[in-house]
Design an enzyme around this catalytic site. Sequence first.
Site, mmCIF file in Angstrom:
data_model
loop_
_atom_site.group_PDB
_atom_site.id
_atom_site.type_symbol
_atom_site.label_atom_id
_atom_site.label_comp_id
_atom_site.label_asym_id
_atom_site.label_seq_id
_atom_site.Cartn_x
_atom_site.Cartn_y
_atom_site.Cartn_z
ATOM 1 N N ASP A 189 -60.516 -4.951 -43.864
ATOM 2 C CA ASP A 189 -61.562 -4.309 -43.060
ATOM 3 C C ASP A 189 -62.578 -3.622 -43.973
ATOM 4 O OD1 ASP A 189 -59.966 -2.216 -43.856
ATOM 5 O OD2 ASP A 189 -59.673 -1.383 -41.852
ATOM 6 N N SER A 190 -62.339 -3.723 -45.308
ATOM 7 C CA SER A 190 -63.371 -3.302 -46.273
ATOM 8 C C SER A 190 -64.612 -4.175 -46.119
ATOM 9 C CB SER A 190 -62.828 -3.391 -47.705
ATOM 10 O OG SER A 190 -62.199 -4.648 -47.927
ATOM 11 N N ASP A 215 -56.683 -7.887 -41.729
ATOM 12 C CA ASP A 215 -56.583 -6.481 -41.330
ATOM 13 C C ASP A 215 -56.863 -6.327 -39.843
ATOM 14 O OD1 ASP A 215 -55.814 -4.682 -43.281
ATOM 15 O OD2 ASP A 215 -57.838 -4.456 -44.106
ATOM 16 N N LYS A 270 -52.313 -7.093 -41.039
ATOM 17 C CA LYS A 270 -51.978 -5.854 -41.757
ATOM 18 C C LYS A 270 -52.430 -4.663 -40.921
ATOM 19 C CE LYS A 270 -54.195 -4.423 -45.736
ATOM 20 N NZ LYS A 270 -54.820 -3.159 -45.323
ATOM 21 N N GLU A 291 -52.485 -0.220 -40.811
ATOM 22 C CA GLU A 291 -52.362 1.005 -41.607
ATOM 23 C C GLU A 291 -51.499 2.019 -40.868
ATOM 24 O OE1 GLU A 291 -56.194 2.593 -42.663
ATOM 25 O OE2 GLU A 291 -56.817 0.731 -43.647
ATOM 26 N N GLU A 296 -51.727 2.209 -51.394
ATOM 27 C CA GLU A 296 -53.063 2.460 -51.949
ATOM 28 C C GLU A 296 -53.168 3.865 -52.517
ATOM 29 O OE1 GLU A 296 -56.292 1.255 -49.406
ATOM 30 O OE2 GLU A 296 -57.808 2.213 -50.677
HETATM 31 O O1 KIV Z 1 -59.518 -3.487 -46.520
HETATM 32 C C1 KIV Z 1 -59.123 -3.644 -47.686
HETATM 33 O O2 KIV Z 1 -59.826 -4.179 -48.557
HETATM 34 C C2 KIV Z 1 -57.789 -3.171 -48.018
HETATM 35 C C3 KIV Z 1 -57.384 -3.208 -49.460
HETATM 36 C C4 KIV Z 1 -58.061 -2.125 -50.207
HETATM 37 C C5 KIV Z 1 -55.924 -3.148 -49.629
HETATM 38 O O3 KIV Z 1 -57.067 -2.756 -47.169
#
Ligand code: KIV
Length: 271
Positions: A51-52, A90, A120, A122, A189
């Site tokens: 989600d980055s 994510d 994934k 969080e 992280e």
């Molecule tokens: O969204 C992302 O890029 C991440 C990584 C930093 C692990 O969750």
Amino acid sequence: MSVHNNVKKVTTHVLQEMKNAGEKITMLTGYDYTMARIIDRAGIDVILVGDSASNVMAGHETTLPITLNEMIYHASSVVRGVDRALVVVDMPFGSYQGNSKEALSSAIRIMKESGGHAVKLEGGQEILESITRILTAGIPVMGHLGLTPQSIYKFGTYVVRAREKNEAEQLIEDAKALEAAGCFAIVLEKIPAELAAKVAAEVTIPIIGIGAGSGVDGQVLVVHDMLGINNDFSPRFLRKYHNLFEEMMDSFHRYIDDVRSGDFPNKEEQY
Ligand code: KIV
């Protein structure tokens, strides 16, 4: 590894075998077809549609604004570029924290509409019910503990997490709870290296670190950061393998000059 199109695909089981054999797992983020194709051909084990994307692709300050539809768009583009790597997607902020039913329907949408291989989420014990429900539908889940950027407004800062004893103990408990629930791996992280190594030793599933030192089972970086496209982001944990910002800037300057001077296109570059 399962075989399809003559390529041995990376599965969650392969990652477990890699941990068992002491082989390091490689993971990078990817958000689009072209980049995913290059990363996959380089032989990376896992591509994370992070989600980055909210930051690096859309220019938002945090990961919170990206939507489920946008994540599905990025993930389906990545999947089309990949033959071998495991594609983990994510789940965006707001798509799983409400209740486990909502979490399951978001995960199902990701799997059905993007073709990704796993999701994934969080968080630790506070989202265990959602994780369990997603797992019972046969969807592999990767956990994410330590600095969890979707909670940035709770943390107030992006500094290293779990330096204090209480938070470190909680993180170890959370990792064990995620393992017991059936997660196939966990991202840690920005936590102290010693703590990350302890988690990797105390759980049997693979631990992938970002800013978590070398004592874990694999590493992940944001692809734009490691390529040096983002020249204003240089945290201590980041190794830059290129300075693409400068290289791209140079190419753009030369193109602008060539067009303005009439040098481009030349006789060989026209019909
Ligand atoms: O969204 C992302 O890029 C991440 C990584 C930093 C692990 O969750």
